[in-house]
Design a protein around this motif. Sequence first.
Motif, PDB file in Angstrom:
ATOM      1  N   VAL A  30       0.860  -1.188   0.000  1.00 16.88           N
ATOM      2  CA  VAL A  30       0.000   0.000   0.000  1.00 16.88           C
ATOM      3  C   VAL A  30       0.892   1.232   0.000  1.00 16.88           C
ATOM      4  O   VAL A  30       1.860   1.312   0.756  1.00 16.88           O
ATOM      5  N   LEU A  37       7.853   4.597   2.496  1.00 16.28           N
ATOM      6  CA  LEU A  37       7.891   3.540   1.473  1.00 16.28           C
ATOM      7  C   LEU A  37       8.721   3.938   0.261  1.00 16.28           C
ATOM      8  O   LEU A  37       9.494   3.119  -0.259  1.00 16.28           O
ATOM      9  N   THR A 112       1.068  10.296   6.446  1.00 18.72           N
ATOM     10  CA  THR A 112      -0.289  10.094   6.946  1.00 18.72           C
ATOM     11  C   THR A 112      -0.277   9.455   8.336  1.00 18.72           C
ATOM     12  O   THR A 112       0.684   8.761   8.712  1.00 18.72           O
TER      13      THR A 112
HETATM   14  C1  FAD Z   1      13.492  12.697   6.369  1.00 21.81           C
HETATM   15  C2  FAD Z   1      12.382  12.007   7.102  1.00 21.81           C
HETATM   16  C3  FAD Z   1      12.269  12.193   8.469  1.00 21.81           C
HETATM   17  C4  FAD Z   1      11.250  11.573   9.179  1.00 21.81           C
HETATM   18  N1  FAD Z   1      11.176  11.764  10.517  1.00 21.81           N
HETATM   19  C5  FAD Z   1      10.223  11.133  11.217  1.00 21.81           C
HETATM   20  C6  FAD Z   1      10.116  11.298  12.640  1.00 21.81           C
HETATM   21  O1  FAD Z   1      10.890  12.042  13.262  1.00 21.81           O
HETATM   22  N2  FAD Z   1       9.144  10.622  13.278  1.00 21.81           N
HETATM   23  C7  FAD Z   1       8.271   9.790  12.622  1.00 21.81           C
HETATM   24  O2  FAD Z   1       7.413   9.192  13.261  1.00 21.81           O
HETATM   25  N3  FAD Z   1       8.333   9.626  11.300  1.00 21.81           N
HETATM   26  C8  FAD Z   1       9.274  10.277  10.583  1.00 21.81           C
HETATM   27  N4  FAD Z   1       9.332  10.103   9.236  1.00 21.81           N
HETATM   28  C9  FAD Z   1       8.368   9.172   8.606  1.00 21.81           C
HETATM   29  C10 FAD Z   1       7.022   9.839   8.318  1.00 21.81           C
HETATM   30  O3  FAD Z   1       6.310  10.126   9.511  1.00 21.81           O
HETATM   31  C11 FAD Z   1       6.175   8.944   7.441  1.00 21.81           C
HETATM   32  O4  FAD Z   1       5.190   9.731   6.912  1.00 21.81           O
HETATM   33  C12 FAD Z   1       5.491   7.765   8.074  1.00 21.81           C
HETATM   34  O5  FAD Z   1       6.361   6.934   8.777  1.00 21.81           O
HETATM   35  C13 FAD Z   1       4.848   6.880   7.025  1.00 21.81           C
HETATM   36  O6  FAD Z   1       3.689   7.477   6.599  1.00 21.81           O
HETATM   37  P1  FAD Z   1       3.349   7.545   5.061  1.00 21.81           P
HETATM   38  O7  FAD Z   1       1.929   7.995   4.980  1.00 21.81           O
HETATM   39  O8  FAD Z   1       4.359   8.356   4.364  1.00 21.81           O
HETATM   40  O9  FAD Z   1       3.392   5.997   4.655  1.00 21.81           O
HETATM   41  P2  FAD Z   1       4.073   5.257   3.422  1.00 21.81           P
HETATM   42  O10 FAD Z   1       5.497   5.603   3.328  1.00 21.81           O
HETATM   43  O11 FAD Z   1       3.237   5.427   2.201  1.00 21.81           O
HETATM   44  O12 FAD Z   1       3.901   3.743   3.928  1.00 21.81           O
HETATM   45  C14 FAD Z   1       4.652   3.260   5.020  1.00 21.81           C
HETATM   46  C15 FAD Z   1       4.326   1.758   5.233  1.00 21.81           C
HETATM   47  O13 FAD Z   1       2.997   1.603   5.739  1.00 21.81           O
HETATM   48  C16 FAD Z   1       2.203   0.835   4.828  1.00 21.81           C
HETATM   49  N5  FAD Z   1       0.874   1.461   4.811  1.00 21.81           N
HETATM   50  C17 FAD Z   1       0.611   2.790   4.658  1.00 21.81           C
HETATM   51  N6  FAD Z   1      -0.707   3.010   4.791  1.00 21.81           N
HETATM   52  C18 FAD Z   1      -1.279   1.810   5.018  1.00 21.81           C
HETATM   53  C19 FAD Z   1      -2.631   1.398   5.242  1.00 21.81           C
HETATM   54  N7  FAD Z   1      -3.650   2.264   5.274  1.00 21.81           N
HETATM   55  N8  FAD Z   1      -2.882   0.081   5.455  1.00 21.81           N
HETATM   56  C20 FAD Z   1      -1.870  -0.815   5.433  1.00 21.81           C
HETATM   57  N9  FAD Z   1      -0.567  -0.484   5.248  1.00 21.81           N
HETATM   58  C21 FAD Z   1      -0.282   0.817   5.026  1.00 21.81           C
HETATM   59  C22 FAD Z   1       2.919   0.899   3.491  1.00 21.81           C
HETATM   60  O14 FAD Z   1       2.634  -0.220   2.674  1.00 21.81           O
HETATM   61  C23 FAD Z   1       4.376   0.940   3.935  1.00 21.81           C
HETATM   62  O15 FAD Z   1       4.814  -0.362   4.256  1.00 21.81           O
HETATM   63  C24 FAD Z   1      10.323  10.734   8.500  1.00 21.81           C
HETATM   64  C25 FAD Z   1      10.425  10.560   7.102  1.00 21.81           C
HETATM   65  C26 FAD Z   1      11.431  11.183   6.417  1.00 21.81           C
HETATM   66  C27 FAD Z   1      11.524  10.982   4.928  1.00 21.81           C
END
Ligand code: FAD
Length: 291
Positions: A30, A37, A112
Motif C-alpha cells: 500500500v 515507502l 499520513t
Molecule cells: C526525512 C524524514 C524524516 C522523518 N522523521 C520522522 C520522525 O521524526 N518521526 C516519525 O514518526 N516519522 C518520521 N518520518 C516518517 C514519516 O512520519 C512517514 O510519513 C510515516 O512513517 C509513514 O507514513 P506515510 O503515509 O508516508 O506511509 P508510506 O510511506 O506510504 O507507507 C509506510 C508503510 O505503511 C504501509 N501502509 C501505509 N498506509 C497503510 C494502510 N492504510 N494500510 C496498510 N498499510 C499501510 C505501506 O505499505 C508501507 O509499508 C520521517 C520521514 C522522512 C523521509
Amino acid sequence: MKNAPFEYHAPRSVDEALALLAEHGDEAKVLAGGQSLVPLLAMRLARPSQLVDINEVAELSGIRALDGTGVGFGTLTRERDAERSSLVAERLPVLAEALPLIGHVSIRNRGTVGGSIAHADASAELPAVAVATGAEMVVRSVRGERVVPADEFFVSHFTTSLDDDELLTEVRIPSGPAGSGWAFHEIARRHGDFALVGVAAMVRFDGDHIGEARITLMGVADRAVRATAAEAALAGQAADADTVAAAAREATKDLEPASDMHGSAGFRRHLAGVAVRRALTTAAGRAGGSS
Ligand SMILES: Cc1cc2nc3c(=O)[nH]c(=O)nc-3n(C[C@H](O)[C@H](O)[C@H](O)COP(=O)(O)OP(=O)(O)OC[C@H]3O[C@@H](n4cnc5c(N)ncnc54)[C@H](O)[C@@H]3O)c2cc1C
C-alpha cells in the motif's frame, strides 16, 4: 538507485483497494504518503511487484469526533492536518504535542496518520501515542473488519499484526481519563531527526495523590512499551520530585535499548530516565498536581 519495476494501481474506493490486496497478497504494498515507502523502494529494500496507491480513496481521509471522547482519523489523514486540527488540540493534547516533532513540515504535509502507524517504527511518535492512549486500529479486508487494540497491533520493528490482504482504514484515539494531564517529551540530536528516546506520560490525581499514571517509552525496544511496574508504583503517591525520580529509575532499569552510531545502550537508557522525569513532571503539573 531506482526502484525495481512494479505495476501501479490507483483504486478509487476501499472495496477496490481491498480486492487488489486480496488478489496480490504479499506481492502488493500500500502506498499512502510515501515518506517511508518511497525511500525503501528507491533503495530496493522493498520490492513489491504491485503498488496499491490509496491516495485517490476519498473515504479514507477525515478527522471526526468519536462519541464520548476521542478522535477518529481516516488512515489517509495527513500528519499536518492532524497537527492543525482544533479537535485534536481540544481532545488529544498528547497527540498535539507529539505531531510537530515528526520530521519536518514537508514530511508531515504528505505523511499520513495511518502510514506511520502501519509502518510501526519503534522510534516514531504516532505509534507511541497510540500505545499510550490505548488507541484502536480499524482494519479491513475482503474477509471483513476487525478492530485491533494498539498493544496487539504493534508486534516488533516495522512489524504489525496486519495481514497481507488487510488495509488499515481508521485510527481511533481516546482522550483518556477525565481530569488527566498529558505530556510528550523526546530527546533528539537535532529538531526533525528521529528521536533517540521519547516518552508519553499521563497523570490523573485523586485528591492530593496520584490516582493513575501511564508511562510509554519509544526508541528503547522493538516497539513502544508501557512501563507498567513504574506506573503501578506511582498510584497513591504524592507527585513530588523524589517519587518522579524513583518512577524514572523503575521505568528504565530493565531497558536494553540498541547501541548504534547515534548512541550507546547506556546513553539511551540514561536519556530515557531524563525523558520520563520531564514528561511525568509536566503531566502532573497539567493535571493540577505538584512535582
Ligand atoms: C526525512 C524524514 C524524516 C522523518 N522523521 C520522522 C520522525 O521524526 N518521526 C516519525 O514518526 N516519522 C518520521 N518520518 C516518517 C514519516 O512520519 C512517514 O510519513 C510515516 O512513517 C509513514 O507514513 P506515510 O503515509 O508516508 O506511509 P508510506 O510511506 O506510504 O507507507 C509506510 C508503510 O505503511 C504501509 N501502509 C501505509 N498506509 C497503510 C494502510 N492504510 N494500510 C496498510 N498499510 C499501510 C505501506 O505499505 C508501507 O509499508 C520521517 C520521514 C522522512 C523521509
